[in-house]
Motif scaffolding. Structure first.
Motif, PDB file in Angstrom:
ATOM      1  N   VAL A  73      -4.406   1.195  29.733  1.00 17.46           N
ATOM      2  CA  VAL A  73      -3.279   0.637  28.983  1.00 17.46           C
ATOM      3  C   VAL A  73      -2.885  -0.718  29.569  1.00 17.46           C
ATOM      4  CG1 VAL A  73      -0.829   0.947  28.411  1.00 17.46           C
ATOM      5  CG2 VAL A  73      -2.404   2.902  28.286  1.00 17.46           C
ATOM      6  N   PHE A  74      -2.736  -0.763  30.873  1.00 15.86           N
ATOM      7  CA  PHE A  74      -2.287  -1.978  31.551  1.00 15.86           C
ATOM      8  C   PHE A  74      -3.234  -3.152  31.297  1.00 15.86           C
ATOM      9  CE2 PHE A  74      -2.345  -4.623  35.451  1.00 15.86           C
ATOM     10  CZ  PHE A  74      -1.080  -5.192  35.318  1.00 15.86           C
ATOM     11  N   MET A  75      -4.528  -2.917  31.407  1.00 13.95           N
ATOM     12  CA  MET A  75      -5.472  -4.015  31.244  1.00 13.95           C
ATOM     13  C   MET A  75      -5.474  -4.562  29.818  1.00 13.95           C
ATOM     14  SD  MET A  75      -6.371  -4.706  34.179  1.00 13.95           S
ATOM     15  CE  MET A  75      -7.520  -5.990  33.784  1.00 13.95           C
ATOM     16  N   GLU A  80      -4.635  -8.887  26.649  1.00 15.08           N
ATOM     17  CA  GLU A  80      -4.689  -9.154  25.215  1.00 15.08           C
ATOM     18  C   GLU A  80      -3.336  -9.363  24.552  1.00 15.08           C
ATOM     19  OE1 GLU A  80      -7.083  -6.111  23.351  1.00 15.08           O
ATOM     20  OE2 GLU A  80      -8.552  -6.191  24.971  1.00 15.08           O
ATOM     21  N   VAL A  81      -2.254  -9.017  25.238  1.00 11.64           N
ATOM     22  CA  VAL A  81      -0.953  -9.063  24.590  1.00 11.64           C
ATOM     23  C   VAL A  81       0.034  -9.970  25.309  1.00 11.64           C
ATOM     24  CG1 VAL A  81       1.037  -7.658  23.903  1.00 11.64           C
ATOM     25  CG2 VAL A  81      -1.268  -6.731  23.708  1.00 11.64           C
ATOM     26  N   ALA A 143      -6.736   3.491  22.446  1.00 14.39           N
ATOM     27  CA  ALA A 143      -5.470   3.903  21.823  1.00 14.39           C
ATOM     28  C   ALA A 143      -4.434   2.783  21.896  1.00 14.39           C
ATOM     29  CB  ALA A 143      -4.940   5.165  22.502  1.00 14.39           C
ATOM     30  N   THR A 144      -4.390   2.082  23.002  1.00 20.65           N
ATOM     31  CA  THR A 144      -3.440   0.977  23.134  1.00 20.65           C
ATOM     32  C   THR A 144      -3.755  -0.120  22.133  1.00 20.65           C
ATOM     33  OG1 THR A 144      -3.174   1.474  25.480  1.00 20.65           O
ATOM     34  CG2 THR A 144      -2.476  -0.710  24.748  1.00 20.65           C
ATOM     35  N   ARG A 145      -5.025  -0.465  22.007  1.00 27.29           N
ATOM     36  CA  ARG A 145      -5.410  -1.482  21.020  1.00 27.29           C
ATOM     37  C   ARG A 145      -5.040  -1.035  19.606  1.00 27.29           C
ATOM     38  NH1 ARG A 145     -10.191  -1.936  24.397  1.00 27.29           N
ATOM     39  NH2 ARG A 145     -10.019  -3.908  25.492  1.00 27.29           N
ATOM     40  N   ARG A 146      -5.268   0.229  19.314  1.00 28.38           N
ATOM     41  CA  ARG A 146      -4.954   0.741  17.976  1.00 28.38           C
ATOM     42  C   ARG A 146      -3.452   0.703  17.704  1.00 28.38           C
ATOM     43  NH1 ARG A 146      -8.176   5.447  15.591  1.00 28.38           N
ATOM     44  NH2 ARG A 146      -8.418   4.241  13.736  1.00 28.38           N
ATOM     45  N   VAL A 147      -2.649   1.139  18.672  1.00 25.43           N
ATOM     46  CA  VAL A 147      -1.188   1.116  18.518  1.00 25.43           C
ATOM     47  C   VAL A 147      -0.697  -0.318  18.350  1.00 25.43           C
ATOM     48  CG1 VAL A 147       0.986   1.510  19.754  1.00 25.43           C
ATOM     49  CG2 VAL A 147      -0.754   3.303  19.664  1.00 25.43           C
ATOM     50  N   LEU A 148      -1.215  -1.219  19.160  1.00 26.38           N
ATOM     51  CA  LEU A 148      -0.775  -2.607  19.081  1.00 26.38           C
ATOM     52  C   LEU A 148      -1.214  -3.268  17.780  1.00 26.38           C
ATOM     53  CD1 LEU A 148      -1.368  -3.681  22.764  1.00 26.38           C
ATOM     54  CD2 LEU A 148       0.819  -3.221  21.638  1.00 26.38           C
TER      55      LEU A 148
END
Length: 153
Positions: A73-75, A80-81, A143-148
């Motif tokens: 998640v952190f990376m 990317e964000v 999952a983090t990429r998908r949520v974002l």
């Protein structure tokens, strides 16, 4: 004819270069501080949930899997964000999460299981931790990429 500008005849002013250790000192300091925080959290978890002798080392297993998921998640967030301060990644990514995840304890656990005659448990632990940790990083990052992506306008 006019006199040449005296400023242009002077050699450029050079600032002395900072020694390498001075540039690295803040990074080393935040990694050390973060490592102390992460290792303290890991130690607290091991006190809260001690491993039984000869059994599967669940506390270390879950510490590594959870830590790897947080790294995923952190990376994504940090690369990317969010344009974070230059010391955030060394503090949290290397320091806190590096101190929290404990692959040295993982290796010692395997060695102790093998030395004490619990080879099947040790080998299962070796494979399960590696597989689960890598899967946790991958799933958490995906999952983090998908949520974002869903949250973007």
């Amino acid at each position: 004819m006019t006199a040449p500008d005296t400023e242009s005849l002077r050699a450029p002013v050079r600032t002395p270069r900072q020694p390498a250790w001075r540039a690295q000192a803040p990074i080393v300091a935040v990694v050390a501080l973060g490592g102390a925080v992460g290792a303290t959290a890991r130690y607290a978890a091991s006190l809260w949930w001690p491993a039984g002798p000869g059994g599967f080392p669940w506390p270390t297993f879950w510490t590594n899997v959870i830590g790897c998921a947080v790294i995923g998640v952190f990376m994504v967030v940090i690369t990317e964000v969010w344009a974070a301060h230059r010391l955030v990644r060394p503090f949290f990514g290397t320091g806190v999460l590096g101190g929290f995840t404990t692959f040295s304890t993982y290796a010692v656990d395997i060695q102790q299981l093998l030395d004490s005659g619990h080879a099947p448990v040790g080998l299962a632990y070796l494979a399960a931790t590696l597989t689960a940790a890598l899967t946790a990083v991958w799933l958490a990052a995906a999952a983090t990429r998908r949520v974002l992506k869903v949250r973007q306008p």
